[in-house]
Scaffold this motif. Structure first.
Motif, short mmCIF file in Angstrom:
data_model
loop_
_atom_site.label_atom_id
_atom_site.label_comp_id
_atom_site.label_asym_id
_atom_site.label_seq_id
_atom_site.Cartn_x
_atom_site.Cartn_y
_atom_site.Cartn_z
N ARG A 1 0.85 -1.20 0.00
CA ARG A 1 0.00 0.00 0.00
C ARG A 1 0.88 1.24 0.00
O ARG A 1 0.98 1.96 0.99
N PRO A 2 1.57 1.51 -1.11
CA PRO A 2 2.46 2.68 -1.17
C PRO A 2 1.69 3.95 -0.78
O PRO A 2 0.54 4.13 -1.16
N GLY A 3 2.34 4.76 0.01
CA GLY A 3 1.73 6.01 0.44
C GLY A 3 0.94 5.90 1.72
O GLY A 3 0.56 6.92 2.31
N MET A 4 0.66 4.67 2.17
CA MET A 4 -0.06 4.49 3.43
C MET A 4 0.89 4.86 4.58
O MET A 4 2.06 4.46 4.56
N PRO A 5 0.41 5.63 5.57
CA PRO A 5 1.30 5.95 6.70
C PRO A 5 1.54 4.70 7.55
O PRO A 5 0.61 4.15 8.12
N VAL A 6 2.78 4.23 7.58
CA VAL A 6 3.10 2.99 8.30
C VAL A 6 4.08 3.19 9.45
O VAL A 6 4.47 2.23 10.12
N ASP A 7 4.48 4.44 9.71
CA ASP A 7 5.45 4.69 10.78
C ASP A 7 4.96 4.20 12.13
O ASP A 7 5.75 3.75 12.96
N SER A 8 3.64 4.27 12.36
CA SER A 8 3.10 3.84 13.65
C SER A 8 3.39 2.37 13.92
O SER A 8 3.52 1.98 15.09
N ILE A 9 3.50 1.56 12.88
CA ILE A 9 3.78 0.13 13.07
C ILE A 9 5.09 -0.05 13.83
O ILE A 9 5.18 -0.90 14.73
N GLY A 10 6.08 0.74 13.50
CA GLY A 10 7.38 0.62 14.14
C GLY A 10 7.35 0.90 15.64
O GLY A 10 8.19 0.41 16.39
N ILE A 11 6.39 1.68 16.07
CA ILE A 11 6.29 2.03 17.49
C ILE A 11 5.22 1.18 18.17
O ILE A 11 5.49 0.47 19.14
N ILE A 12 4.00 1.25 17.68
CA ILE A 12 2.89 0.60 18.37
C ILE A 12 3.03 -0.92 18.37
O ILE A 12 2.81 -1.56 19.41
N THR A 13 3.44 -1.50 17.27
CA THR A 13 3.60 -2.95 17.25
C THR A 13 4.72 -3.39 18.18
O THR A 13 4.59 -4.41 18.87
N ARG A 14 5.79 -2.62 18.26
CA ARG A 14 6.87 -2.97 19.20
C ARG A 14 6.39 -2.84 20.65
O ARG A 14 6.69 -3.68 21.48
N ILE A 15 5.66 -1.76 20.95
CA ILE A 15 5.13 -1.61 22.32
C ILE A 15 4.21 -2.78 22.64
O ILE A 15 4.29 -3.35 23.73
N TRP A 16 3.34 -3.14 21.71
CA TRP A 16 2.43 -4.26 21.93
C TRP A 16 3.21 -5.55 22.18
O TRP A 16 2.90 -6.30 23.10
N ARG A 17 4.24 -5.82 21.36
CA ARG A 17 5.03 -7.04 21.53
C ARG A 17 5.81 -7.02 22.84
O ARG A 17 5.92 -8.04 23.52
N ILE A 18 6.38 -5.88 23.18
CA ILE A 18 7.09 -5.76 24.46
C ILE A 18 6.12 -6.00 25.61
O ILE A 18 6.45 -6.72 26.56
N ALA A 19 4.93 -5.41 25.55
CA ALA A 19 3.93 -5.60 26.60
C ALA A 19 3.59 -7.08 26.77
O ALA A 19 3.50 -7.57 27.89
N LYS A 20 3.44 -7.78 25.66
CA LYS A 20 3.13 -9.21 25.72
C LYS A 20 4.29 -9.99 26.35
O LYS A 20 4.06 -10.83 27.24
N LEU A 21 5.50 -9.71 25.94
CA LEU A 21 6.66 -10.38 26.53
C LEU A 21 6.77 -10.10 28.03
O LEU A 21 7.03 -11.01 28.83
N LEU A 22 6.58 -8.85 28.41
CA LEU A 22 6.68 -8.47 29.82
C LEU A 22 5.54 -9.06 30.64
O LEU A 22 5.75 -9.46 31.79
N GLU A 23 4.34 -9.13 30.06
CA GLU A 23 3.22 -9.74 30.77
C GLU A 23 3.51 -11.22 31.03
O GLU A 23 3.29 -11.72 32.14
N ASP A 24 4.01 -11.92 30.03
CA ASP A 24 4.36 -13.33 30.20
C ASP A 24 5.46 -13.51 31.24
O ASP A 24 5.39 -14.40 32.09
N GLU A 25 6.46 -12.64 31.20
CA GLU A 25 7.56 -12.74 32.16
C GLU A 25 7.09 -12.40 33.57
O GLU A 25 7.51 -13.01 34.54
N ARG A 26 6.19 -11.43 33.71
CA ARG A 26 5.66 -11.07 35.02
C ARG A 26 4.89 -12.26 35.60
O ARG A 26 5.00 -12.56 36.79
N ARG A 27 4.16 -12.96 34.75
CA ARG A 27 3.42 -14.14 35.21
C ARG A 27 4.39 -15.23 35.70
O ARG A 27 4.18 -15.84 36.74
#
Length: 173
Positions: free
Chosen positions: A19-45
């Protein structure tokens, strides 16, 4: 540890290609935050299991401990700070009371408010468990230099503050 391309970069590049021209910069931040949150939640458990405390009890005892002497709060205030319902707090308190970790009493001007207080046993337990938890979580940040930690803390504070305001959420402890 090398910091090359990761799975998030590949997702972002694929969307950019498809999808050329689609704003995708948020993926680099939000997806990483989401993945980090999942990893940290699992580790906290896993950490909770290792230190022998369930998340609900840890949250209850931590909330009371952070309140400072006399380590007592109204049940409603505990619910507000814990982001759970009054019913859930009532169940948590009942379980912790059975274990001798907290005690309930009536308080307030009309005597109808339920006050929850940390017992000596509860105080000792949360002190030990929080020490273990925080020492372990400190190791999870070992790849970041002190100035990187400060910078990340500030950036996350800005993002959290904006999203909290935007979504009309309450900034709770």
């Amino acid at each position: 540890m090398a910091h090359g391309e990761d799975g998030v970069d590949r997702i972002q590049a694929a969307w950019q290609r498809e999808r050329p021209g689609m704003p995708v910069d948020s993926i680099g931040i939000i997806t990483r935050i989401w993945r980090i949150a999942k990893l940290l939640e699992d580790e906290r458990r896993r950490t909770d299991a290792r230190i022998g405390m369930d998340a609900a009890t840890r949250d209850l005892l931590s909330t009371l401990r952070r309140a400072g002497p006399p380590y007592r709060l109204a049940a409603g205030e505990i619910a507000r700070q814990s982001l759970v319902s009054a019913g859930a707090i009532s169940q948590r308190v009942a379980r912790a009371e059975q274990r001798g970790l907290v005690r309930r009493s009536r308080g307030g001007t009309d005597g109808r408010s339920v006050q929850v207080e940390l017992t000596t046993t509860g105080h000792r337990l949360i002190e030990d468990r929080v020490d273990d938890l925080l020492r372990h979580e400190e190791t999870l940040l070992s790849s970041l230099e002190p100035d990187q930690r400060d910078q990340l803390t500030e950036l996350l504070r800005i993002l959290l503050g904006d999203l909290t305001e935007r979504f009309g959420a309450e900034d709770r402890p």
